[in-house]
Design an enzyme around this catalytic site. Structure first.
Site, PDB file in Angstrom:
ATOM      1  N   LEU A 144       0.677  -1.011   0.107  1.00  0.00           N
ATOM      2  CA  LEU A 144       0.145   0.175   0.207  1.00  0.00           C
ATOM      3  C   LEU A 144       0.744   1.278   0.274  1.00  0.00           C
ATOM      4  CD1 LEU A 144      -2.995  -1.461   2.010  1.00  0.00           C
ATOM      5  CD2 LEU A 144      -2.827  -1.614  -0.087  1.00  0.00           C
ATOM      6  N   TYR A 145       2.038   1.317   0.734  1.00  0.00           N
ATOM      7  CA  TYR A 145       3.018   2.335   0.473  1.00  0.00           C
ATOM      8  C   TYR A 145       3.579   2.249  -1.016  1.00  0.00           C
ATOM      9  CZ  TYR A 145       7.423   4.285   1.243  1.00  0.00           C
ATOM     10  OH  TYR A 145       8.673   5.185   1.080  1.00  0.00           O
ATOM     11  N   GLY A 146       3.811   1.560  -1.661  1.00  0.00           N
ATOM     12  CA  GLY A 146       4.004   1.553  -2.976  1.00  0.00           C
ATOM     13  C   GLY A 146       3.097   2.120  -4.047  1.00  0.00           C
ATOM     14  N   LYS A 149       2.787   5.775  -2.992  1.00  0.00           N
ATOM     15  CA  LYS A 149       3.505   6.434  -3.575  1.00  0.00           C
ATOM     16  C   LYS A 149       2.996   6.695  -5.555  1.00  0.00           C
ATOM     17  CE  LYS A 149       6.947   7.261  -1.055  1.00  0.00           C
ATOM     18  NZ  LYS A 149       7.248   9.309  -0.476  1.00  0.00           N
TER      19      LYS A 149
END
Ligand code: NAD
Length: 313
Positions: A144-146, A149
């Site tokens: 989810l971080y990716g 971004k």
């Protein structure tokens, strides 16, 4: 030149602040201190050319007001922990995408059009490519971080297309060094301080990634900014080599002067769900501009271990 730095009280952001002030920029740091640390910018607080604003990017009204009069924005604020998305599924949506939207909208209202952005290798997702150039696609993140971004990159690109913004976006390798507060090096040191006989290693230890020293990262950001002038300037920021997690564990034990530490692997190819176990970034585009990391990945890791040990976190 008046620079506005979101996340300027964080690990990478505070080094960027040091360098920009040295280069005669006037600097405003906008940071909610959620993962940053005021002590990282303490030495600038009395400087005339420096302003610290303790506020959140999710407050659109406040960021619109505070942005007034700046020339360029360095956007580093985000949740820095890839793993948190597993348990807080709206974190990267808010801190990565909504926060970036607010910043872009505040810039649009203030007629500020230049934005530099700290993206990440994770936007490429898990691939079989030995080395990933900026042209690689489709970009399908597995964390989810990716996704946060990639969503932020999309919004920045859209503001360039729709409102004539100009951007320098950097997909960082793993950045480590002094003031590092998270990641594998800090984790191993903390664990070994608790138990110097045994080290738990997430995954099988064969995860293999490039590590970039924080001063190389800041240098690369500014080099790209001053040496490229397209509307959309997208760069991988990395060294050419990689380091395995087991090698990091060995270097940490060496630097801590420990012997006979038993490594206990949790098993599996990745440290956690969403972790990309092996990748390398193709750094040719920056090299063609004339920039190259000064340290190899192993040299970076060793230097960063010493930094963290000296900081006594
Ligand atoms: P960091 O946590 O030290 O810095 C992030 C800063 O942003 C912190 O000071 C935090 O307080 C601030 N912040 C977070 N949410 C905010 C909000 N809503 N409003 C205002 N401030 C907010 O992390 P870092 O390692 O220095 O990372 C800096 C940037 O680089 C991040 O965007 C991160 O995703 C990106 N990045 C880091 C790495 C790495 O290896 N460290 C790799 C790739 C990309």
């Amino acid at each position: 030149m008046k620079a506005f730095i979101t996340g300027g009280a964080g690990f990478i952001g505070s080094h960027l602040v040091d360098t920009l002030l040295k280069n005669n920029y006037s600097v405003t740091v906008y940071d909610n201190l959620s993962s940053g640390d005021k002590s990282f910018i303490q030495h600038h607080l009395k400087q005339k050319e420096f302003t610290f604003i303790h506020a959140d990017l999710l407050n659109l009204k406040r960021v619109t007001k505070e942005l007034q009069g700046h020339d360029v924005v360095f956007h580093l604020a985000a949740n820095p922990h890839v793993r948190l998305g597993e348990t807080q599924t709206d974190l990267d949506l808010n801190q990565g995408i909504v926060a970036t939207y607010n910043l872009l909208e505040a810039m649009r209202q203030n007629d500020i059009k230049k934005i530099l952005f700290s993206s990440s290798s994770v936007v490429y997702g898990e691939t079989t490519e030995p080395s990933l150039p900026e042209t690689y696609g489709p970009t399908l993140p597995i964390s989810l971080y990716g996704a946060g971004k990639l969503g932020a990159e999309g919004l920045i690109s859209a503001f360039c297309g729709t409102f004539d913004f100009q951007t320098w976006m950097y997909r960082f390798a793993n950045v480590v060094g002094a003031r590092g507060t998270h990641g594998v090096i800090v984790d191993f040191i903390k664990k070994l301080r608790k138990n110097p006989h045994e080290l738990e290693i997430l995954g099988d230890g064969k995860q293999c990634k490039p590590y970039l020293y924080v001063s190389d990262c800041v240098d690369g950001i500014l080099f790209g900014y001053t040496h490229s002038n397209q509307k959309m300037n997208l760069f991988n920021l990395s060294c050419d080599t990689t380091t395995t997690v087991t090698r990091i564990a060995e270097m940490v034990t060496e630097e801590m002067g420990l012997t006979n530490v038993s490594f206990k692997y949790t098993g599996g190819v990745r440290g956690w769900k969403g972790d990309v176990p092996r990748f390398q970034l193709d750094a040719e585009k920056m090299k063609k501009l004339g920039w190259k990391a000064t340290l190899t990945s192993d040299e970076t890791v060793r230097k960063a271990i010493r930094d963290v040990l000296n900081a006594n976190l």
